[in-house]
Write a protein that holds these residues in place. Structure first.
Motif, PDB file in Angstrom:
ATOM      1  N   ALA A 137     -10.630  -8.826  16.254  1.00 34.33           N
ATOM      2  CA  ALA A 137      -9.304  -9.720  16.288  1.00 34.33           C
ATOM      3  C   ALA A 137      -8.867  -9.954  14.788  1.00 34.33           C
ATOM      4  O   ALA A 137      -7.690 -10.539  14.405  1.00 34.33           O
ATOM      5  CB  ALA A 137      -9.404 -10.990  17.069  1.00 34.33           C
ATOM      6  N   GLY A 138      -9.743  -9.738  13.832  1.00 34.54           N
ATOM      7  CA  GLY A 138      -9.269  -9.789  12.393  1.00 34.54           C
ATOM      8  C   GLY A 138      -9.495 -11.466  12.005  1.00 34.54           C
ATOM      9  O   GLY A 138      -9.047 -11.831  11.092  1.00 34.54           O
ATOM     10  N   LEU A 139     -10.172 -12.186  12.782  1.00 32.41           N
ATOM     11  CA  LEU A 139     -10.475 -13.490  12.412  1.00 32.41           C
ATOM     12  C   LEU A 139     -11.380 -13.826  11.305  1.00 32.41           C
ATOM     13  O   LEU A 139     -11.281 -14.691  10.567  1.00 32.41           O
ATOM     14  CB  LEU A 139     -11.011 -14.200  13.676  1.00 32.41           C
ATOM     15  CG  LEU A 139     -10.001 -14.287  14.920  1.00 32.41           C
ATOM     16  CD1 LEU A 139     -10.694 -14.840  16.091  1.00 32.41           C
ATOM     17  CD2 LEU A 139      -8.512 -15.177  14.540  1.00 32.41           C
ATOM     18  N   VAL A 140     -12.585 -12.835  11.296  1.00 34.14           N
ATOM     19  CA  VAL A 140     -13.522 -12.854  10.329  1.00 34.14           C
ATOM     20  C   VAL A 140     -13.588 -11.581   9.952  1.00 34.14           C
ATOM     21  O   VAL A 140     -13.570 -10.441  10.761  1.00 34.14           O
ATOM     22  CB  VAL A 140     -14.619 -13.624  10.631  1.00 34.14           C
ATOM     23  CG1 VAL A 140     -14.521 -15.239  10.927  1.00 34.14           C
ATOM     24  CG2 VAL A 140     -15.445 -12.977  11.800  1.00 34.14           C
ATOM     25  N   GLY A 141     -14.261 -11.183   8.606  1.00 33.14           N
ATOM     26  CA  GLY A 141     -14.505  -9.898   8.138  1.00 33.14           C
ATOM     27  C   GLY A 141     -16.034  -9.548   8.296  1.00 33.14           C
ATOM     28  O   GLY A 141     -16.615  -8.468   8.284  1.00 33.14           O
ATOM     29  N   ASN A 142     -16.961 -10.558   8.557  1.00 35.73           N
ATOM     30  CA  ASN A 142     -18.311 -10.771   8.706  1.00 35.73           C
ATOM     31  C   ASN A 142     -18.682 -11.912   9.449  1.00 35.73           C
ATOM     32  O   ASN A 142     -18.465 -13.051   9.276  1.00 35.73           O
ATOM     33  CB  ASN A 142     -18.881 -10.854   7.308  1.00 35.73           C
ATOM     34  CG  ASN A 142     -20.467 -10.460   7.283  1.00 35.73           C
ATOM     35  OD1 ASN A 142     -21.229 -11.170   7.871  1.00 35.73           O
ATOM     36  ND2 ASN A 142     -20.893  -9.289   6.861  1.00 35.73           N
ATOM     37  N   LEU A 143     -19.704 -11.562  10.514  1.00 34.32           N
ATOM     38  CA  LEU A 143     -20.167 -12.608  11.377  1.00 34.32           C
ATOM     39  C   LEU A 143     -21.117 -13.529  10.673  1.00 34.32           C
ATOM     40  O   LEU A 143     -21.048 -14.715  11.016  1.00 34.32           O
ATOM     41  CB  LEU A 143     -20.696 -12.011  12.811  1.00 34.32           C
ATOM     42  CG  LEU A 143     -19.743 -11.473  13.644  1.00 34.32           C
ATOM     43  CD1 LEU A 143     -20.608 -10.762  14.871  1.00 34.32           C
ATOM     44  CD2 LEU A 143     -18.466 -12.093  13.927  1.00 34.32           C
ATOM     45  N   ALA A 144     -22.002 -13.075  10.018  1.00 35.56           N
ATOM     46  CA  ALA A 144     -23.082 -13.804   9.330  1.00 35.56           C
ATOM     47  C   ALA A 144     -22.351 -14.461   8.248  1.00 35.56           C
ATOM     48  O   ALA A 144     -23.051 -15.721   7.690  1.00 35.56           O
ATOM     49  CB  ALA A 144     -24.357 -12.954   8.501  1.00 35.56           C
ATOM     50  N   HIS A 145     -21.497 -13.922   7.486  1.00 38.66           N
ATOM     51  CA  HIS A 145     -20.770 -14.751   6.304  1.00 38.66           C
ATOM     52  C   HIS A 145     -19.070 -14.865   6.185  1.00 38.66           C
ATOM     53  O   HIS A 145     -18.680 -13.600   5.906  1.00 38.66           O
ATOM     54  CB  HIS A 145     -21.330 -14.143   4.824  1.00 38.66           C
ATOM     55  CG  HIS A 145     -22.773 -13.830   4.941  1.00 38.66           C
ATOM     56  ND1 HIS A 145     -23.587 -15.003   4.582  1.00 38.66           N
ATOM     57  CD2 HIS A 145     -23.759 -12.760   4.988  1.00 38.66           C
ATOM     58  CE1 HIS A 145     -24.668 -14.534   4.384  1.00 38.66           C
ATOM     59  NE2 HIS A 145     -24.961 -13.536   4.447  1.00 38.66           N
ATOM     60  N   PRO A 146     -18.669 -15.295   7.196  1.00 33.98           N
ATOM     61  CA  PRO A 146     -17.084 -15.198   7.410  1.00 33.98           C
ATOM     62  C   PRO A 146     -16.418 -15.418   6.065  1.00 33.98           C
ATOM     63  O   PRO A 146     -15.210 -14.566   6.011  1.00 33.98           O
ATOM     64  CB  PRO A 146     -17.129 -16.465   8.294  1.00 33.98           C
ATOM     65  CG  PRO A 146     -18.291 -16.905   8.942  1.00 33.98           C
ATOM     66  CD  PRO A 146     -19.285 -16.713   7.825  1.00 33.98           C
ATOM     67  N   GLY A 147     -16.528 -16.278   5.310  1.00 36.31           N
ATOM     68  CA  GLY A 147     -15.588 -16.434   3.861  1.00 36.31           C
ATOM     69  C   GLY A 147     -14.343 -17.142   4.647  1.00 36.31           C
ATOM     70  O   GLY A 147     -14.140 -17.139   5.899  1.00 36.31           O
TER      71      GLY A 147
END
Length: 329
Positions: free
Chosen positions: A127-137
């Motif tokens: 969905a493009g909500l985050v680029g990384n699950l562990a480190h969303p930024g």
């Protein structure tokens, strides 16, 4: 089936935890403003989202005292999501909690600065909500209900256990929902291998959803599986239609089973909303959302509605009842 959760409670530990909550009560000053994007309407969503507000209260956030909720409702018309998200952002809340993939995506597009917590989202990466699950930024984190793969095959196993000899299964889908698309993709080859016919009826708004239910009823399917989030807020209307036709419904969460679906099996919404409240609490206390890992639903619930079973003239097998986390009598 038992919930995949283990709780260890001791008197001493409980007292210490309570002390920590009291000592960490939010301080004085102006109440924090929390925007809430609800996919449904005020009546239906109030009941469904109550676990979130209850958990926030338990964490020390008291509505009207140190927190004020600013809510918008899409009433299941997700084409309104961009405008509603922009409206919510324009009010400049300290935090936004967005429920559902369309609502979360709309808020993500509307702001890159206001901290945002999403919930009841199948795949936040897609969905493009985050680029990384562990480190969303960035400004977004949340709770995903994904269990790594579609649960639709498990639901079909339940259909075959409860409705022996079933040949034609209806599916309520939504082509705008990635989770629904994934469920249909997982279901098609499975039913083909089992020699079962799948009848798909799609709906992208409340009117289309009601029409899709009526379409499956008219086609005399023997059971209906739900892969459309609109069913959560249109659950009463859906069950009224299917009960008249004596067609069992297999849903994906407790609110559907409580409304009269024969069975529900899926990630616990209560668990997801509790987790979302804890993420909101961390952010309101100063943690940056980009530093908070996305959490995954870990509690699966099987709920059986025996009242609906009696109405439909269906005998729930003991093998299903012993696996149920909850039985509604």
């Amino acid at each position: 089936m038992n919930k995949r959760r283990f709780l260890l409670i001791t008197t001493c530990g409980g007292l210490m935890a309570a002390a920590r909550v009291v000592s960490a009560q939010p301080g004085g000053g102006a109440p924090r403003r929390v925007g809430v994007f609800s996919p449904g309407g005020p009546g239906a969503d109030d009941a469904i989202l109550q676990p979130y507000f209850d958990e926030m209260r338990r964490l020390g956030w008291l509505d009207g005292r140190n927190v004020v909720y600013d809510r918008v409702f899409a009433n299941d018309h997700m084409e309104l999501a961009p405008g509603l998200a922009a409206e919510l952002v324009s009010r400049k809340p300290d935090l936004i909690v967005a429920i559902s993939p369309p609502g979360s995506s709309a808020v993500k597009r509307a702001t890159s600065t206001i901290p945002t917590v999403f919930a009841v989202v199948v795949d936040p990466l897609a969905a493009g909500l985050v680029g990384n699950l562990a480190h969303p930024g960035g400004n977004v984190t949340g709770v995903t209900q994904s269990i790594a793969e579609s649960l639709m095959p498990k639901r079909i196993e339940l259909v075959r256990e409860v409705v022996p000899g079933v040949k034609q299964i209806g599916l309520l889908g939504n082509p705008l929902d990635p989770g629904s698309i994934a469920d249909q993709a997982a279901l098609a080859p499975l039913l083909a291998n089992l020699g079962l016919r799948m009848v798909v009826a799609n709906g992208t708004n409340p009117q289309e959803f009601d029409a899709s239910v009526a379409s499956l009823v008219d086609q005399h399917v023997q059971a209906i599986v739900v892969a459309n989030g609109i069913a959560v807020t249109r659950r009463a209307e859906m069950i009224a239609q299917t009960n008249r036709a004596r067609i069992p419904v297999f849903g994906f969460n407790l609110p559907m089973a409580a409304a009269g679906a024969l069975l529900s099996f899926g990630p616990s919404m209560t668990d997801q909303l509790h987790r979302a409240a804890h993420l909101a609490d961390k952010i309101l206390r100063g943690t940056r959302p980009g530093d908070i890992p996305v959490e995954a639903a870990s509690v699966l619930e099987l709920v059986v509605n025996q009242k609906s079973a009696r109405l439909l003239g269906i005998q729930i097998p003991q093998s299903v009842l012993v696996r149920a986390d909850r039985v509604i009598e």
